[in-house]
Design a protein around this motif. Sequence first.
Motif, short mmCIF file in Angstrom:
data_model
loop_
_atom_site.label_atom_id
_atom_site.label_comp_id
_atom_site.label_asym_id
_atom_site.label_seq_id
_atom_site.Cartn_x
_atom_site.Cartn_y
_atom_site.Cartn_z
N ARG A 36 -28.08 32.23 16.14
CA ARG A 36 -27.20 32.57 15.00
C ARG A 36 -27.22 34.08 14.80
O ARG A 36 -28.26 34.72 14.85
N GLU A 55 -17.65 31.23 17.29
CA GLU A 55 -17.62 30.87 15.87
C GLU A 55 -17.70 29.36 15.73
O GLU A 55 -17.06 28.61 16.46
N SER A 56 -18.48 28.91 14.76
CA SER A 56 -18.59 27.48 14.47
C SER A 56 -18.82 27.30 12.99
O SER A 56 -19.83 27.77 12.44
N GLU A 57 -17.87 26.65 12.32
CA GLU A 57 -17.96 26.34 10.89
C GLU A 57 -18.28 27.58 10.06
O GLU A 57 -19.12 27.55 9.16
N GLY A 58 -17.60 28.68 10.37
CA GLY A 58 -17.75 29.90 9.60
C GLY A 58 -18.95 30.75 9.93
O GLY A 58 -19.16 31.81 9.33
N GLU A 59 -19.76 30.31 10.88
CA GLU A 59 -20.92 31.08 11.31
C GLU A 59 -20.71 31.55 12.75
O GLU A 59 -19.91 30.99 13.49
N TYR A 60 -21.46 32.60 13.13
CA TYR A 60 -21.28 33.20 14.44
C TYR A 60 -22.56 33.05 15.26
O TYR A 60 -23.66 33.20 14.76
N PHE A 61 -22.35 32.77 16.57
CA PHE A 61 -23.47 32.51 17.47
C PHE A 61 -23.23 33.21 18.80
O PHE A 61 -22.11 33.59 19.14
N GLY A 73 -30.40 38.63 14.99
CA GLY A 73 -30.21 37.50 15.88
C GLY A 73 -30.46 37.82 17.34
O GLY A 73 -30.75 36.93 18.14
N SER A 128 -25.98 37.73 12.75
CA SER A 128 -25.46 38.47 11.59
C SER A 128 -24.72 39.67 12.16
O SER A 128 -25.34 40.53 12.78
#
Length: 391
Positions: A343, A323-329, A359, A345
């Motif tokens: 990135r 997780e980074s700044e509310g997004e998932y990778f 993704g 979803s």
Amino acid sequence: MKTNQAMILTNIHYCRSVLTLAATFVFSGLISCTGHDNHAESESEEHEHSSEEIILSPHSAHRFGVKVEQVADCKLPRIVRAWGALEAVPGTGRQILSSRSAGIVRLSSRAVAGASLRPGERVATVSGKGIAGGDANAVASEELAAAQKELERIEPLRNEGIVSERDYQSALSTVKRLSAAYSGNGSGSAVTASQKATIIKVNVADGEWVEAGTPVVETSTDSRLLLRVDLPLSMRNVAGMIVDANFATADSPDNVKSVSMLGGSIIEDTKGTAATNGNYMPIYFSIPNDGSLSQGVYTDIWVILEDDNDVTGSTIPVEAVVESEGEYFAYVKVDDHGYEKRRLSLGVTDGKIVEVKAGLVPSDSVVTNGAMILKMAENSGKIPEGHSHNH
């Protein structure tokens, strides 16, 4: 089926058919998104890396154990998100092990919640040495020796009728009482288990002063625990469909366990018939306690429902998600040296596996162990010595 609404029926992967690739790398320095190791031997093949690619030499991250798994495409059962707690089985034996003397308590390494005890196993010692008032166990030893000497003196007199039976029995009772108070341990009295049991609570800290009779640990003689699932009342119509559950305790949130894998099962009588409690209906699973579980601990639970649908989806282990700044990778291995950050979803999760809506594709191999190493490499902006863009 809507998967973005909390506490509803949803599709989720429960099949862990993943292909673990034999890819263990070594991380010997900070890695950049634009470099490679420049080997002494020449290589005939050149490979161009994009500016977004993270470069990790196969022999630069071994000690960090970076591993990858292929994205799985499997059937997705239905999941209900819930919470609950671990409880003791009603009516099972509970025992409090107390100090038999006053002094400083020293806990053994086994004196931890969840530990299984053998009959006679010591969990603590209590000593008054060096404390005003002396060692209570040493005093008990002296008293016992004196009582035994007195018993030995009057026993032949009793046989001759000089000492009454009543006086003899009184002396014998004194010896038995002092024997029970004396642990036989010169360093102090011992706190031991009288039978096979599991520690469910430790009441004192190592080095703490305790009085005689102070409860040191609480144990349970039952080898099983109950997992209480607080099912939302809005989901009570699916109680009869529950077949399994995954759960993680509050004290170990990253260690997700499966009821069925532990050898547990749902208590059928609680399906749809349990009394309601506020906005929830309790459902119970019976679970063998392997020594790692403690009564009274709150849990996050992913309830698995029986389902005949044939819906499939792409999934990856939850540890592959960053997780980074509310997004998932996730980090995808693209060649021997290169990784890409994708990135994602995400859909729903069973606590172990998470659905990937976008993704990734089933042919992708994602980093499952060492994803944070790739994140550090991405953020470092440094190129290890000997790296270049070509190899």
